[in-house]
Design a protein around this motif. Structure first.
Motif, PDB file in Angstrom:
ATOM      1  N   GLN A 103      41.447  56.690  18.157  1.00  0.00           N
ATOM      2  CA  GLN A 103      40.120  55.884  18.302  1.00  0.00           C
ATOM      3  C   GLN A 103      40.149  55.333  19.892  1.00  0.00           C
ATOM      4  O   GLN A 103      41.000  54.803  20.037  1.00  0.00           O
ATOM      5  CB  GLN A 103      40.144  54.585  17.280  1.00  0.00           C
ATOM      6  CG  GLN A 103      39.050  53.990  16.934  1.00  0.00           C
ATOM      7  CD  GLN A 103      37.679  54.601  16.469  1.00  0.00           C
ATOM      8  OE1 GLN A 103      37.800  56.174  15.904  1.00  0.00           O
ATOM      9  NE2 GLN A 103      36.976  54.661  16.569  1.00  0.00           N
ATOM     10  N   VAL A 104      39.024  55.740  20.337  1.00  0.00           N
ATOM     11  CA  VAL A 104      38.459  55.543  21.928  1.00  0.00           C
ATOM     12  C   VAL A 104      37.993  53.805  21.538  1.00  0.00           C
ATOM     13  O   VAL A 104      37.554  53.966  20.980  1.00  0.00           O
ATOM     14  CB  VAL A 104      37.688  56.135  22.529  1.00  0.00           C
ATOM     15  CG1 VAL A 104      37.466  55.569  24.099  1.00  0.00           C
ATOM     16  CG2 VAL A 104      38.361  57.539  22.587  1.00  0.00           C
ATOM     17  N   GLN A 105      39.026  53.035  22.660  1.00  0.00           N
ATOM     18  CA  GLN A 105      38.235  52.194  22.688  1.00  0.00           C
ATOM     19  C   GLN A 105      38.027  51.558  23.594  1.00  0.00           C
ATOM     20  O   GLN A 105      38.470  51.670  25.010  1.00  0.00           O
ATOM     21  CB  GLN A 105      38.980  50.962  21.909  1.00  0.00           C
ATOM     22  CG  GLN A 105      38.594  49.057  21.922  1.00  0.00           C
ATOM     23  CD  GLN A 105      38.896  47.663  20.990  1.00  0.00           C
ATOM     24  OE1 GLN A 105      40.965  48.829  21.200  1.00  0.00           O
ATOM     25  NE2 GLN A 105      38.668  47.628  21.257  1.00  0.00           N
ATOM     26  N   LEU A 106      36.302  50.685  24.400  1.00  0.00           N
ATOM     27  CA  LEU A 106      36.278  50.800  25.766  1.00  0.00           C
ATOM     28  C   LEU A 106      35.920  49.223  25.246  1.00  0.00           C
ATOM     29  O   LEU A 106      34.969  48.577  24.520  1.00  0.00           O
ATOM     30  CB  LEU A 106      35.144  51.302  26.201  1.00  0.00           C
ATOM     31  CG  LEU A 106      35.222  52.614  26.087  1.00  0.00           C
ATOM     32  CD1 LEU A 106      34.286  53.648  26.283  1.00  0.00           C
ATOM     33  CD2 LEU A 106      36.060  53.435  27.377  1.00  0.00           C
ATOM     34  N   VAL A 107      36.739  48.181  26.573  1.00  0.00           N
ATOM     35  CA  VAL A 107      35.913  47.168  26.202  1.00  0.00           C
ATOM     36  C   VAL A 107      35.586  46.561  28.220  1.00  0.00           C
ATOM     37  O   VAL A 107      36.454  46.283  28.520  1.00  0.00           O
ATOM     38  CB  VAL A 107      37.326  46.036  26.177  1.00  0.00           C
ATOM     39  CG1 VAL A 107      37.238  44.528  25.732  1.00  0.00           C
ATOM     40  CG2 VAL A 107      38.283  46.659  24.805  1.00  0.00           C
ATOM     41  N   GLU A 108      34.453  46.146  28.012  1.00  0.00           N
ATOM     42  CA  GLU A 108      33.786  45.938  29.112  1.00  0.00           C
ATOM     43  C   GLU A 108      33.478  44.280  28.878  1.00  0.00           C
ATOM     44  O   GLU A 108      33.498  43.212  28.275  1.00  0.00           O
ATOM     45  CB  GLU A 108      31.970  45.749  29.077  1.00  0.00           C
ATOM     46  CG  GLU A 108      32.317  47.599  29.271  1.00  0.00           C
ATOM     47  CD  GLU A 108      32.043  48.174  27.329  1.00  0.00           C
ATOM     48  OE1 GLU A 108      31.820  49.664  27.295  1.00  0.00           O
ATOM     49  OE2 GLU A 108      32.450  47.561  26.426  1.00  0.00           O
ATOM     50  N   SER A 109      33.822  43.843  30.630  1.00  0.00           N
ATOM     51  CA  SER A 109      34.550  42.624  31.103  1.00  0.00           C
ATOM     52  C   SER A 109      33.453  41.833  31.968  1.00  0.00           C
ATOM     53  O   SER A 109      33.394  42.722  32.921  1.00  0.00           O
ATOM     54  CB  SER A 109      35.514  41.883  30.546  1.00  0.00           C
ATOM     55  OG  SER A 109      36.571  42.615  31.512  1.00  0.00           O
ATOM     56  N   GLY A 110      32.988  41.191  33.005  1.00  0.00           N
ATOM     57  CA  GLY A 110      32.780  40.111  33.926  1.00  0.00           C
ATOM     58  C   GLY A 110      32.152  40.268  34.829  1.00  0.00           C
ATOM     59  O   GLY A 110      31.359  39.559  35.333  1.00  0.00           O
ATOM     60  N   GLY A 111      30.438  39.937  33.237  1.00  0.00           N
ATOM     61  CA  GLY A 111      29.019  39.890  33.221  1.00  0.00           C
ATOM     62  C   GLY A 111      29.912  38.391  33.284  1.00  0.00           C
ATOM     63  O   GLY A 111      30.248  37.535  33.164  1.00  0.00           O
ATOM     64  N   GLY A 112      28.017  38.259  33.696  1.00  0.00           N
ATOM     65  CA  GLY A 112      27.643  36.732  33.894  1.00  0.00           C
ATOM     66  C   GLY A 112      26.318  36.737  34.313  1.00  0.00           C
ATOM     67  O   GLY A 112      24.982  37.557  34.404  1.00  0.00           O
ATOM     68  N   LEU A 113      25.848  35.477  34.538  1.00  0.00           N
ATOM     69  CA  LEU A 113      24.491  35.172  34.882  1.00  0.00           C
ATOM     70  C   LEU A 113      24.919  34.336  36.710  1.00  0.00           C
ATOM     71  O   LEU A 113      25.615  33.586  36.981  1.00  0.00           O
ATOM     72  CB  LEU A 113      23.841  33.844  34.472  1.00  0.00           C
ATOM     73  CG  LEU A 113      22.653  32.363  35.237  1.00  0.00           C
ATOM     74  CD1 LEU A 113      21.450  33.960  35.174  1.00  0.00           C
ATOM     75  CD2 LEU A 113      22.139  31.714  34.190  1.00  0.00           C
ATOM     76  N   VAL A 114      23.809  35.187  37.594  1.00  0.00           N
ATOM     77  CA  VAL A 114      24.156  34.460  38.928  1.00  0.00           C
ATOM     78  C   VAL A 114      22.430  35.634  38.978  1.00  0.00           C
ATOM     79  O   VAL A 114      21.468  35.404  39.228  1.00  0.00           O
ATOM     80  CB  VAL A 114      25.214  36.021  39.449  1.00  0.00           C
ATOM     81  CG1 VAL A 114      24.239  37.080  39.468  1.00  0.00           C
ATOM     82  CG2 VAL A 114      25.023  36.359  41.018  1.00  0.00           C
ATOM     83  N   GLN A 115      22.489  34.227  40.683  1.00  0.00           N
ATOM     84  CA  GLN A 115      21.644  34.434  41.550  1.00  0.00           C
ATOM     85  C   GLN A 115      21.130  35.716  42.070  1.00  0.00           C
ATOM     86  O   GLN A 115      22.134  36.475  42.405  1.00  0.00           O
ATOM     87  CB  GLN A 115      21.368  33.128  42.634  1.00  0.00           C
ATOM     88  CG  GLN A 115      21.134  31.768  41.616  1.00  0.00           C
ATOM     89  CD  GLN A 115      20.811  30.284  42.763  1.00  0.00           C
ATOM     90  OE1 GLN A 115      21.885  31.357  43.844  1.00  0.00           O
ATOM     91  NE2 GLN A 115      19.971  29.622  42.239  1.00  0.00           N
ATOM     92  N   ALA A 116      19.725  36.194  42.708  1.00  0.00           N
ATOM     93  CA  ALA A 116      20.378  36.514  43.645  1.00  0.00           C
ATOM     94  C   ALA A 116      20.428  37.468  44.620  1.00  0.00           C
ATOM     95  O   ALA A 116      20.716  35.939  44.958  1.00  0.00           O
ATOM     96  CB  ALA A 116      18.123  37.047  43.348  1.00  0.00           C
ATOM     97  N   GLY A 117      21.012  38.466  45.077  1.00  0.00           N
ATOM     98  CA  GLY A 117      21.868  37.650  46.251  1.00  0.00           C
ATOM     99  C   GLY A 117      23.533  37.845  46.371  1.00  0.00           C
ATOM    100  O   GLY A 117      24.191  38.335  46.781  1.00  0.00           O
ATOM    101  N   GLY A 118      23.823  37.681  44.806  1.00  0.00           N
ATOM    102  CA  GLY A 118      24.645  37.554  44.299  1.00  0.00           C
ATOM    103  C   GLY A 118      25.427  38.114  43.760  1.00  0.00           C
ATOM    104  O   GLY A 118      25.314  39.956  44.211  1.00  0.00           O
ATOM    105  N   SER A 119      27.059  38.496  43.533  1.00  0.00           N
ATOM    106  CA  SER A 119      27.789  39.247  43.186  1.00  0.00           C
ATOM    107  C   SER A 119      28.803  39.148  42.217  1.00  0.00           C
ATOM    108  O   SER A 119      28.901  37.837  41.353  1.00  0.00           O
ATOM    109  CB  SER A 119      28.618  39.641  44.640  1.00  0.00           C
ATOM    110  OG  SER A 119      28.397  40.241  45.168  1.00  0.00           O
ATOM    111  N   LEU A 120      29.241  40.448  41.168  1.00  0.00           N
ATOM    112  CA  LEU A 120      29.596  40.079  40.175  1.00  0.00           C
ATOM    113  C   LEU A 120      30.792  41.432  39.852  1.00  0.00           C
ATOM    114  O   LEU A 120      30.331  42.438  40.882  1.00  0.00           O
ATOM    115  CB  LEU A 120      28.852  40.149  38.890  1.00  0.00           C
ATOM    116  CG  LEU A 120      28.449  39.396  38.106  1.00  0.00           C
ATOM    117  CD1 LEU A 120      27.455  39.312  37.381  1.00  0.00           C
ATOM    118  CD2 LEU A 120      29.176  37.655  37.852  1.00  0.00           C
ATOM    119  N   ARG A 121      31.848  41.778  39.846  1.00  0.00           N
ATOM    120  CA  ARG A 121      32.737  42.280  39.233  1.00  0.00           C
ATOM    121  C   ARG A 121      33.112  42.431  37.673  1.00  0.00           C
ATOM    122  O   ARG A 121      33.108  42.207  36.925  1.00  0.00           O
ATOM    123  CB  ARG A 121      34.282  42.030  40.567  1.00  0.00           C
ATOM    124  CG  ARG A 121      34.888  43.828  40.373  1.00  0.00           C
ATOM    125  CD  ARG A 121      35.854  43.027  41.067  1.00  0.00           C
ATOM    126  NE  ARG A 121      37.074  43.857  40.928  1.00  0.00           N
ATOM    127  CZ  ARG A 121      37.294  45.182  41.699  1.00  0.00           C
ATOM    128  NH1 ARG A 121      36.223  45.829  42.340  1.00  0.00           N
ATOM    129  NH2 ARG A 121      37.852  46.089  41.417  1.00  0.00           N
TER     130      ARG A 121
END
Length: 121
Positions: free
Chosen positions: A1-19
């Motif tokens: 069974q394939v399982q994919l778990v995404e993480s690292g999102g959030g709230l950020v101001q314009a111009g910011g970064s996320l991974r």
């Protein structure tokens, strides 16, 4: 069974970064190109970026080219999306999936829960 778990999102101001990270199990990870896709409210899911099995080639949607970078660690069965210079229009739920070019691999249907990215202006 394939399982994919995404993480690292959030709230950020314009111009910011996320991974973002996507940890995969239940598949031979280094047999597949992996892609990132996103879906904003009321819109179709769209291609963001993809990386071939060994990291030797990457693909980007025009809207993110020069701002986002996709990479992978096959030893950890994980694909990443570094997002810089974020814009409000990047707001969406982000998903990863095995890919073929800029499309989801045909017959793939084991989507994870996604990770929400919200960019405020």
């Amino acid at each position: 069974q394939v399982q994919l778990v995404e993480s690292g999102g959030g709230l950020v101001q314009a111009g910011g970064s996320l991974r973002l990270s996507c940890a995969a199990s239940g598949l031979t990870f280094n047999n597949y190109a992996m892609g990132w896709f996103r879906q904003a409210p009321g819109k179709e899911r769209e291609f963001v970026a993809a990386i071939v099995w060994n990291g030797g080639r990457t693909y980007y949607a025009d809207s993110v080219k020069g701002r986002f970078t996709v990479d992978r660690d096959n030893a950890k069965n994980t694909v990443y999306l570094q997002m810089n210079s974020l814009k409000p229009e990047d707001t969406a739920v982000y998903y990863c999936a095995p890919s073929l070019g800029s499309s989801v691999l045909p017959n793939f249907n084991s989507w994870g829960q996604g990770t929400q990215v919200t960019v405020s202006s």
